[in-house]
Design a protein around this motif. Structure first.
Motif, PDB file in Angstrom:
ATOM      1  N   LEU A 178       0.816  -1.215   0.000  1.00  4.55           N
ATOM      2  CA  LEU A 178       0.000   0.000   0.000  1.00  4.55           C
ATOM      3  C   LEU A 178       0.850   1.265   0.000  1.00  4.55           C
ATOM      4  CD1 LEU A 178      -2.763  -0.961   2.616  1.00  4.55           C
ATOM      5  CD2 LEU A 178      -2.745  -1.371   0.150  1.00  4.55           C
ATOM      6  N   GLY A 179       2.154   1.105   0.221  1.00  4.30           N
ATOM      7  CA  GLY A 179       3.051   2.260   0.252  1.00  4.30           C
ATOM      8  C   GLY A 179       2.846   3.156   1.455  1.00  4.30           C
ATOM      9  N   LEU A 180       2.379   2.588   2.556  1.00  6.36           N
ATOM     10  CA  LEU A 180       2.100   3.393   3.742  1.00  6.36           C
ATOM     11  C   LEU A 180       3.382   3.791   4.469  1.00  6.36           C
ATOM     12  CD1 LEU A 180      -1.063   1.615   5.173  1.00  6.36           C
ATOM     13  CD2 LEU A 180      -0.924   3.581   3.646  1.00  6.36           C
ATOM     14  N   GLU A 181       3.338   4.961   5.083  1.00  7.61           N
ATOM     15  CA  GLU A 181       4.465   5.475   5.855  1.00  7.61           C
ATOM     16  C   GLU A 181       4.142   5.566   7.340  1.00  7.61           C
ATOM     17  OE1 GLU A 181       5.617   9.223   4.094  1.00  7.61           O
ATOM     18  OE2 GLU A 181       5.271   8.426   2.084  1.00  7.61           O
ATOM     19  N   LEU A 182       2.858   5.598   7.673  1.00  8.34           N
ATOM     20  CA  LEU A 182       2.420   5.774   9.055  1.00  8.34           C
ATOM     21  C   LEU A 182       1.170   4.922   9.269  1.00  8.34           C
ATOM     22  CD1 LEU A 182       2.804   7.650  11.651  1.00  8.34           C
ATOM     23  CD2 LEU A 182       1.001   9.043  10.646  1.00  8.34           C
ATOM     24  N   VAL A 183       1.110   4.263  10.420  1.00  4.49           N
ATOM     25  CA  VAL A 183      -0.084   3.487  10.769  1.00  4.49           C
ATOM     26  C   VAL A 183      -0.561   3.938  12.134  1.00  4.49           C
ATOM     27  CG1 VAL A 183      -0.991   1.190  11.302  1.00  4.49           C
ATOM     28  CG2 VAL A 183       0.502   1.495   9.346  1.00  4.49           C
ATOM     29  N   LYS A 184      -1.875   4.137  12.252  1.00  2.41           N
ATOM     30  CA  LYS A 184      -2.483   4.512  13.526  1.00  2.41           C
ATOM     31  C   LYS A 184      -3.436   3.404  13.945  1.00  2.41           C
ATOM     32  CE  LYS A 184      -5.964   7.084  11.036  1.00  2.41           C
ATOM     33  NZ  LYS A 184      -6.597   8.325  10.706  1.00  2.41           N
ATOM     34  N   LEU A 185      -3.783   3.421  15.202  1.00  8.53           N
ATOM     35  CA  LEU A 185      -4.778   2.482  15.706  1.00  8.53           C
ATOM     36  C   LEU A 185      -5.506   3.121  16.872  1.00  8.53           C
ATOM     37  CD1 LEU A 185      -3.686   1.144  18.611  1.00  8.53           C
ATOM     38  CD2 LEU A 185      -2.141  -0.019  17.048  1.00  8.53           C
ATOM     39  N   TYR A 186      -6.638   2.552  17.195  1.00 11.23           N
ATOM     40  CA  TYR A 186      -7.443   2.998  18.324  1.00 11.23           C
ATOM     41  C   TYR A 186      -7.571   1.817  19.270  1.00 11.23           C
ATOM     42  CZ  TYR A 186      -8.617   6.724  15.087  1.00 11.23           C
ATOM     43  OH  TYR A 186      -8.539   7.771  14.211  1.00 11.23           O
TER      44      TYR A 186
ATOM     45  N   ASN B 202     -19.695  -2.400  26.700  1.00 14.46           N
ATOM     46  CA  ASN B 202     -20.054  -3.217  27.867  1.00 14.46           C
ATOM     47  C   ASN B 202     -20.638  -2.373  29.005  1.00 14.46           C
ATOM     48  OD1 ASN B 202     -19.222  -5.538  26.555  1.00 14.46           O
ATOM     49  ND2 ASN B 202     -17.193  -5.524  27.483  1.00 14.46           N
ATOM     50  N   LYS B 203     -21.524  -1.454  28.613  1.00 13.99           N
ATOM     51  CA  LYS B 203     -22.255  -0.594  29.555  1.00 13.99           C
ATOM     52  C   LYS B 203     -21.352   0.339  30.356  1.00 13.99           C
ATOM     53  CE  LYS B 203     -26.009  -3.861  29.823  1.00 13.99           C
ATOM     54  NZ  LYS B 203     -26.798  -4.770  30.586  1.00 13.99           N
ATOM     55  N   LYS B 204     -20.190   0.700  29.774  1.00 15.91           N
ATOM     56  CA  LYS B 204     -19.265   1.628  30.434  1.00 15.91           C
ATOM     57  C   LYS B 204     -18.671   2.563  29.394  1.00 15.91           C
ATOM     58  CE  LYS B 204     -17.315  -1.419  33.943  1.00 15.91           C
ATOM     59  NZ  LYS B 204     -16.163  -2.249  34.229  1.00 15.91           N
ATOM     60  N   TYR B 205     -18.450   3.801  29.817  1.00 19.94           N
ATOM     61  CA  TYR B 205     -17.671   4.705  28.978  1.00 19.94           C
ATOM     62  C   TYR B 205     -16.199   4.396  29.191  1.00 19.94           C
ATOM     63  CZ  TYR B 205     -21.753   7.483  27.897  1.00 19.94           C
ATOM     64  OH  TYR B 205     -22.969   7.889  27.433  1.00 19.94           O
ATOM     65  N   LYS B 206     -15.448   4.416  28.085  1.00 19.44           N
ATOM     66  CA  LYS B 206     -14.009   4.163  28.137  1.00 19.44           C
ATOM     67  C   LYS B 206     -13.309   5.193  27.273  1.00 19.44           C
ATOM     68  CE  LYS B 206     -14.804  -0.828  28.526  1.00 19.44           C
ATOM     69  NZ  LYS B 206     -14.478  -2.152  28.014  1.00 19.44           N
ATOM     70  N   ASP B 207     -12.073   5.511  27.635  1.00 22.03           N
ATOM     71  CA  ASP B 207     -11.282   6.391  26.785  1.00 22.03           C
ATOM     72  C   ASP B 207     -10.851   5.618  25.540  1.00 22.03           C
ATOM     73  OD1 ASP B 207     -11.530   8.169  28.860  1.00 22.03           O
ATOM     74  OD2 ASP B 207      -9.386   8.284  29.309  1.00 22.03           O
ATOM     75  N   ASP B 208     -10.843   6.306  24.419  1.00 21.60           N
ATOM     76  CA  ASP B 208     -10.362   5.739  23.169  1.00 21.60           C
ATOM     77  C   ASP B 208      -8.959   6.314  22.947  1.00 21.60           C
ATOM     78  OD1 ASP B 208     -10.524   4.139  20.941  1.00 21.60           O
ATOM     79  OD2 ASP B 208     -11.849   5.462  19.814  1.00 21.60           O
ATOM     80  N   ILE B 209      -7.951   5.467  23.024  1.00 20.98           N
ATOM     81  CA  ILE B 209      -6.568   5.909  22.892  1.00 20.98           C
ATOM     82  C   ILE B 209      -6.134   5.766  21.438  1.00 20.98           C
ATOM     83  CG2 ILE B 209      -4.193   5.421  23.614  1.00 20.98           C
ATOM     84  CD1 ILE B 209      -5.390   4.369  26.260  1.00 20.98           C
TER      85      ILE B 209
END
Length: 178
Positions: free
Chosen positions: A127-135, A165-172
């Motif tokens: 794909l010629g990618l230079e950067l990959v992110k994730l959550y 799962n019935k909880k708020y969580k931070d998305d990093i």
């Protein structure tokens, strides 16, 4: 196409690209993660029709160099998948987003780490990618530690970014230069 074949203990592991005949196995994989309440973006089971459509679109995306997805088989059973999807905006076509899922019985023995490394190599090459992110959810401590080991760094956090799962969580948000 098989990318890697190796042994862990007495189990044969194969990393390969998906085939259209994988819909049932992939549905079983995602639905087992949903049932477990795993820290993934899906919270409802998928049907075989939904999975077939998703797989058809995914195989087209692979051919069009928009996505990489690698499956992990353990003794001929699909136990995981990892994908990187290329960003669609003109200004960020060098960036991809990673997602991974491994069934509970296949965790902790290195399959996920090898799967991520292989998928990132393919994403850079094809794909010629230079950067990959994730959550990753803040509750997924094991996943976060593996990402850090692989060179990902936390670059942001969305407080209460997911309701799971019935909880708020931070998305990093984490990222890695390839």
């Amino acid at each position: 196409m098989i990318l890697k074949k190796y042994k862990i203990f007495d189990k044969t592991i194969i990393l390969r690209y998906p085939r259209s005949s994988d819909a049932q196995d992939l549905m079983n994989l995602i639905n087992s993660l949903v049932k477990e309440g795993a820290d993934i973006a899906k919270s409802k089971p998928v049907t075989i029709q939904e999975e077939k459509l998703w797989l058809k679109d995914t195989i087209t995306s692979i051919k069009n160099k928009e996505k990489i997805i690698i499956l992990a088989e353990m003794d001929s059973v699909c136990v995981g998948s990892c994908e990187v999807t290329k960003d669609t905006y003109d200004v960020s076509r060098h960036v991809g987003t990673l997602g991974i899922g491994i069934i509970k019985q296949a965790r902790g023995i290195g399959i996920g780490t090898t799967l991520i490394k292989t998928t990132l190599d393919e994403a850079k090459k094809k794909l010629g990618l230079e950067l990959v992110k994730l959550y990753v959810f803040d509750s997924n401590n094991i996943g976060r530690s593996i990402y850090v080991e692989l060179g990902f760094k936390e670059i942001g956090r969305i407080p209460k970014g997911v309701y799971h799962n019935k909880k708020y969580k931070d998305d990093i948000i984490m990222a890695k230069t390839l």
